[in-house]
Scaffold this active site. Structure first.
Site, PDB file in Angstrom:
ATOM      1  N   HIS A  23       0.871  -1.191   0.000  1.00 42.38           N
ATOM      2  CA  HIS A  23       0.000   0.000   0.000  1.00 42.38           C
ATOM      3  C   HIS A  23       0.897   1.226   0.000  1.00 42.38           C
ATOM      4  O   HIS A  23       1.327   1.703   1.057  1.00 42.38           O
ATOM      5  CB  HIS A  23      -0.921  -0.042   1.225  1.00 42.38           C
ATOM      6  N   HIS A  25       1.391   4.837  -2.438  1.00 42.68           N
ATOM      7  CA  HIS A  25       1.041   5.690  -3.585  1.00 42.68           C
ATOM      8  C   HIS A  25       2.328   6.343  -4.058  1.00 42.68           C
ATOM      9  O   HIS A  25       2.949   7.099  -3.296  1.00 42.68           O
ATOM     10  CB  HIS A  25       0.036   6.764  -3.161  1.00 42.68           C
ATOM     11  N   HIS A 207      -9.314   1.013  -1.403  1.00 43.98           N
ATOM     12  CA  HIS A 207      -9.315   1.648  -0.081  1.00 43.98           C
ATOM     13  C   HIS A 207     -10.728   1.540   0.490  1.00 43.98           C
ATOM     14  O   HIS A 207     -11.708   1.843  -0.212  1.00 43.98           O
ATOM     15  CB  HIS A 207      -8.972   3.135  -0.192  1.00 43.98           C
ATOM     16  N   GLU A 210     -11.026   3.491   5.908  1.00 44.49           N
ATOM     17  CA  GLU A 210      -9.954   4.373   6.415  1.00 44.49           C
ATOM     18  C   GLU A 210     -10.650   5.463   7.239  1.00 44.49           C
ATOM     19  O   GLU A 210     -10.527   5.513   8.455  1.00 44.49           O
ATOM     20  CB  GLU A 210      -9.159   4.974   5.244  1.00 44.49           C
ATOM     21  N   ASP A 288       1.859   4.061   2.811  1.00 42.04           N
ATOM     22  CA  ASP A 288       0.830   4.902   2.191  1.00 42.04           C
ATOM     23  C   ASP A 288       1.464   6.056   1.398  1.00 42.04           C
ATOM     24  O   ASP A 288       1.655   5.927   0.193  1.00 42.04           O
ATOM     25  CB  ASP A 288      -0.151   5.411   3.257  1.00 42.04           C
ATOM     26  N   ASP A 289       1.788   7.149   2.075  1.00 38.21           N
ATOM     27  CA  ASP A 289       2.359   8.344   1.419  1.00 38.21           C
ATOM     28  C   ASP A 289       3.525   8.849   2.278  1.00 38.21           C
ATOM     29  O   ASP A 289       3.402   9.861   2.974  1.00 38.21           O
ATOM     30  CB  ASP A 289       1.290   9.436   1.300  1.00 38.21           C
TER      31      ASP A 289
HETATM   32  N1  ADE Z   1      -4.425   8.735  -1.984  1.00 40.28           N
HETATM   33  C1  ADE Z   1      -3.189   8.774  -1.487  1.00 40.28           C
HETATM   34  N2  ADE Z   1      -3.205   8.423  -0.198  1.00 40.28           N
HETATM   35  C2  ADE Z   1      -4.475   8.114   0.127  1.00 40.28           C
HETATM   36  C3  ADE Z   1      -5.131   7.665   1.288  1.00 40.28           C
HETATM   37  N3  ADE Z   1      -4.482   7.451   2.423  1.00 40.28           N
HETATM   38  N4  ADE Z   1      -6.464   7.476   1.245  1.00 40.28           N
HETATM   39  C4  ADE Z   1      -7.130   7.691   0.122  1.00 40.28           C
HETATM   40  N5  ADE Z   1      -6.564   8.106  -1.002  1.00 40.28           N
HETATM   41  C5  ADE Z   1      -5.232   8.318  -1.008  1.00 40.28           C
HETATM   42 ZN    ZN Z   2      -3.626   4.796   0.515  1.00 46.54          ZN
END
Ligand code: ADE
Ligand code: ZN
Length: 347
Positions: A23, A25, A207, A210, A288-289
């Site tokens: 997971h 991005h 997703h 969350e 994630d990011d």
């Molecule tokens: N796009 C990038 N990170 C995300 C996240 N945590 N939730 C939804 N969309 C995303």
């Molecule tokens: Zn994500």
């Protein structure tokens, strides 16, 4: 419960475990330094004075407050070289963190809506991933993700623009994801495009749970028929759903530092990752990011281990889950799981 040998630094021991990141991005790996370098290279104005000002701006209150900056940051990505540089920078982190395999989500609509050709995006990501396979020994797959705040029609248009490239990238592009603003954009909005992607033989993830309710996890499973749930932490609100996830061994790609930064949890010690794992759910740890949330995958393992008092065996299970839950062929999973068993016993 057995704990880590006290003479083994946690981070080094965790780094040596072969792991997969499922997971991630790729647009969320854009560090402020690279954002500035690409802005200069491409003549794109940024609303920040310097790198520190960018980091200062990363004070998020919820998912949307992050997404607004994430989409704005992606505006510096213009050329094939930009997408290559972005991906290669991430792969160096992946190597440093002991990842054997990565499954990267990318959001073509973030780029095509700015006039960037989808061919440019694929070409840059693919060049980096193929190079890393040869030089770093890291395998990589791509999950093309639809933006759920846009229409299903737009998702179909994106799929149709990408499909002519499939044969060129069939070693990489194995799956489909669904991301962006969750609340108010339930999985069923994308029922038809997911059905088409299933017919086409793609692996499916989405997703769900969350910020959105446990019901979204249920509809991702039942309507979209996904093989994995990205996040899924709200599943524990619905005990029947949680039992189903456990029984069906549906992987949850949990992102602890993301959940902390976006206010899904107030403190990492309150995160339900350990409770889910101890209840028998197939939990994995991911970043994630990472450029926005202050940590790559190994930081997520270490922070979770410390905040939740995860045992040696639990950390090995999390690493094993990441390999099992990947879309790698069975023979590759077996090889990596054997390597994991050997690495886990060293220490
Ligand atoms: N796009 C990038 N990170 C995300 C996240 N945590 N939730 C939804 N969309 C995303
Ligand atoms: Zn994500």
């Amino acid at each position: 419960m057995p704990h880590l040998p006290s003479d083994t630094p946690l981070r080094d021991w965790l780094r040596a475990l072969p792991k997969a990141e499922l997971h991630l991005h790729i647009e969320g790996t854009l560090e402020p330094e690279l954002m500035f370098a690409l802005a200069e290279r491409n003549g794109v104005p940024l609303p920040y004075a310097d790198v520190d000002a960018v980091r200062q701006a990363y004070q998020f209150t919820d998912l949307q407050s992050f997404l607004d900056l994430y989409y704005a940051g992606a505006s510096v990505l213009i050329t094939e070289q930009d997408f290559y540089d972005l991906t290669m920078a991430y792969l160096h982190h992946a190597q440093a963190d002991g990842l054997a395999h990565v499954e990267l989500m990318f959001d073509p609509q973030t780029h095509t809506h700015r006039g960037i050709a989808i061919e440019t995006v694929f070409a840059g990501l693919a060049r980096a991933l193929r190079e890393a396979r040869g030089t770093m020994g890291i395998s990589g797959y791509l999950l093309l993700s639809f933006l759920r705040h846009l229409s299903e029609e737009d998702a179909f248009a994106t799929l149709n623009a990408a499909l002519p490239l499939r044969s060129q990238y069939d070693d990489l592009w194995v799956g489909i994801g669904l991301d962006s603003s969750e609340r108010g954009n339930p999985p069923e909005k994308f029922a038809r495009v997911y059905a088409r992607c299933a017919e086409l033989g793609f692996h499916l993830v989405a997703h769900a749970g969350e910020e959105g309710p446990a019901d979204y996890v249920r509809s991702a499973l039942e309507i979209l028929k996904v093989a994995r749930i990205d996040h899924g932490v709200r599943s524990s609100d619905d005990p029947d759903l949680l039992q189903e996830l456990i029984q069906r061994r549906i992987p949850l790609t949990v992102c602890p530092l993301s959940n902390l930064k976006l206010g899904v949890v107030r403190d990492l010690s309150e995160h339900n990752l350990a409770r889910l794992l101890r209840a028998g759910a197939m939990v994995t740890i991911n970043a994630d990011d990472p450029a926005y949330f202050g940590g790559y995958v190994l930081d997520n393992y270490v922070a979770s281990a410390q905040a939740l008092d995860l045992s040696h065996d639990e950390l090995v299970t999390l690493a094993a889950n990441s390999l099992q839950a990947s879309f790698l062929p069975a023979a590759d999973k077996t090889r990596l799981l054997d390597q994991l068993a050997a690495a886990a016993s060293r220490g």
